[in-house]
Design an enzyme around this catalytic site. Structure first.
Site, PDB file in Angstrom:
ATOM      1  N   ASP A   7      39.575  43.813  34.819  1.00 12.12           N
ATOM      2  CA  ASP A   7      39.766  42.672  35.716  1.00 12.12           C
ATOM      3  C   ASP A   7      40.832  41.709  35.208  1.00 12.12           C
ATOM      4  OD1 ASP A   7      37.549  43.829  36.986  1.00 12.12           O
ATOM      5  OD2 ASP A   7      36.146  42.513  35.966  1.00 12.12           O
ATOM      6  N   GLU A  56      36.982  42.589  47.264  1.00 17.10           N
ATOM      7  CA  GLU A  56      36.720  41.711  46.122  1.00 17.10           C
ATOM      8  C   GLU A  56      38.026  41.391  45.423  1.00 17.10           C
ATOM      9  OE1 GLU A  56      34.049  44.081  43.810  1.00 17.10           O
ATOM     10  OE2 GLU A  56      35.549  45.567  43.300  1.00 17.10           O
TER      11      GLU A  56
END
Length: 508
Positions: free
Chosen positions: A24, A180
């Site tokens: 991420d 997301e």
């Protein structure tokens, strides 16, 4: 932490740029300096911070959440819980970091004048729902937070108060699951909304839309997804969750996560989701085109700026552990010390074993497919050892007891087995784990690597007590979002370690 730049003069560098469990990624640039952060999940300290001058060589300079007041993970927090998907931005002379602590505090915001820290105590955002929060400021100074889903709300970053009601935005390709990791950018005349979709497994990808304002309305790119390796035989898989950055020369780049599965079918990734880099160009119509993401990449058009690599061996001579050391959920005072016995790491047991969520553990991310971990342990009258950990239900360890016994313990799901127990002379002993990735996959059932655990003799040879298949310490078997962490633990009493070494090895 650094990526090798083999042959940069010939125009290449090696991907991933930050190997091992560094998922991420979020990036920002200030002048000629780049800063990057990653998710840390159940580990403490939380959110590692990296610095680079060239986008390829990265050095960890700290962690955002390094004080108990900043990260309060309870012992009951599950593995792969904890801290999700931070966003790092620089605005009005300060660095801002927003993230989600799914196990305790929800969405939280930090700030600092120096990205190496110290960072502020968290500003809690109870009015911001969802995970994967993004930060963006518009021309009027309003601060917008966009979260997975995809929804958006305006906040006061000083107080954490929300302003107005949340609104739904463009949520990606119709039918694609898990929209997301939103990131919002003002580029030229448009606001661009970059998201991940398809789930963080093999179907992962990145799509983009644009609109006239930070809240849209958004028009999707006709060529979405702009990045995905789904249904390919490329070495890098699960590509997604990215962040754009512009270099001083005007070029654009994308950092994103991906995995490198090994072994036969279906392929097992053991290092976790790693940080990769790819170039970005723009079409005449104003849409980004992500360049090919491969293990060997065309180098950026500027000189390399290497950084010092962390030493392979730590002799625990410093008063504090280096920022790259991880503990599980917390690092309570009195259970970890490099000063109690100078030159040794002292661990005092909390949990009864690696199966326990309160285990006293200090480890480093595995970053090489083949590597060797070694430590000199003095168990005293206690019990501790050297372990490769994925979570409480998936780990291998070689441990020493003060009674003069060394054994290997393997935990795979509900099964826990003791292997290769033997006697050793009382006192310090060198424990060792060799991890070897195969040079080729000739059998579709072949695992991603082999782990050999045992005792190192005075001649430097490894006495193997157990040889284990590495697939059982993979995400495809264990589930979750993390990767392997290799380190030392205490299971009973007080255990001391003179040094720890983690070195890259050769393939079989």
């Amino acid at each position: 932490m650094k990526a090798t730049a083999d042959g940069w003069a010939g125009g290449t560098f090696s991907n991933p740029v930050i190997p091992g469990f560094h998922p991420d990624p979020s990036i920002c640039r200030v002048g000629e300096d780049y800063y990057l952060v990653c998710s840390s999940f159940e580990y403490f300290p939380g959110v590692p911070v990296f610095h680079s001058k060239d986008l390829v060589h990265w050095e960890q300079i700290g962690n955002v959440m390094e004080r108990p007041a900043q990260l309060r993970l309870p012992d009951t927090a599950p593995s792969s819980g904890g801290v999700y998907a931070p966003t790092l931005r620089h605005h009005d002379g300060r660095f801002w970091l927003i993230t989600t602590d799914v196990s305790h505090d929800g969405n939280v915001l930090f700030s600092a004048t120096d990205p190496a820290g110290p960072w502020s105590d968290p500003v809690r955002l109870p009015g911001v729902k969802g995970i994967d929060p993004d930060l963006a400021w518009d021309e009027d100074g309003r601060c917008w937070v966009t979260t997975a889903g995809i929804s958006q709300i305006c906040i006061d970053p000083g107080t954490g108060q929300t302003i107005g009601a949340p609104r739904r935005l463009w949520s990606g390709t119709p039918g694609a699951k898990a929209p997301e990791a939103p990131h919002l950018y003002r580029i030229g005349d448009h606001w661009y909304l970059l998201i991940a979709e398809g789930g963080t497994e093999r179907g992962h990808g990145i799509s983009i839309a644009r609109g006239p304002a930070p809240y849209g309305p958004f028009e999707p790119c006709p060529d979405n997804p702009v990045l995905s390796h789904r249904s390919t035989d490329l070495e890098i898989q699960n590509t997604g969750h990215g962040d754009l950055v512009q270099a001083p020369d005007g070029s654009w780049w994308l950092v994103f996560l991906g995995v490198r599965p090994g072994g036969g079918s279906p392929g097992w990734h053991v290092l976790g989701r790693e940080t990769f880099l790819a170039p970005v160009t723009w079409t005449d119509g104003g849409w980004p085109v992500i360049g090919a993401a491969t293990p060997a990449m065309a180098a950026p058009p500027w000189p390399p700026r290497p950084v010092p690599a962390p030493p392979a061996r730590d002799d625990f001579d410093a008063a504090r552990l280096h920022p790259h050391w991880l503990s599980v959920r917390s690092r309570p005072e009195g259970y970890f010390s490099t000063t109690e016995r100078p030159g040794w790491l002292t661990l005092r047991a909390r949990g009864a074993s690696l199966d326990d969520q309160a285990v006293t553990f200090a480890g480093r991310r595995q970053q090489d497919r083949s590597c060797r971990a070694r430590t000199l342990i003095d168990p005293g009258v206690g019990l501790g050892g050297l372990a490769v950990r994925l979570d409480e239900r998936h780990h291998y360890a070689v441990e020493a007891a003060g009674t003069g016994t060394v054994r290997v313990v393997a935990r795979i799901g509900p099964l826990r087995q003791t292997l290769g127990e033997r006697r050793v002379p009382a006192g310090p002993v060198t424990l060792r784990i060799d991890i070897s990735a195969p040079t080729e996959t000739w059998d579709p059932r072949q695992g991603p690597d082999v782990l050999r655990l045992g005792v190192e003799g005075p001649d430097g040879e490894l006495e193997v007590l157990a040889e284990l298949d590495g697939r059982y310490l993979s995400t495809e078997v264990a589930g979750g979002f993390t990767g392997r962490v290799i380190g030392m633990y205490a299971a009973e009493g007080t255990v001391r370690f003179d040094w720890f070494a983690l070195e890259a090895g050769d393939k079989e």
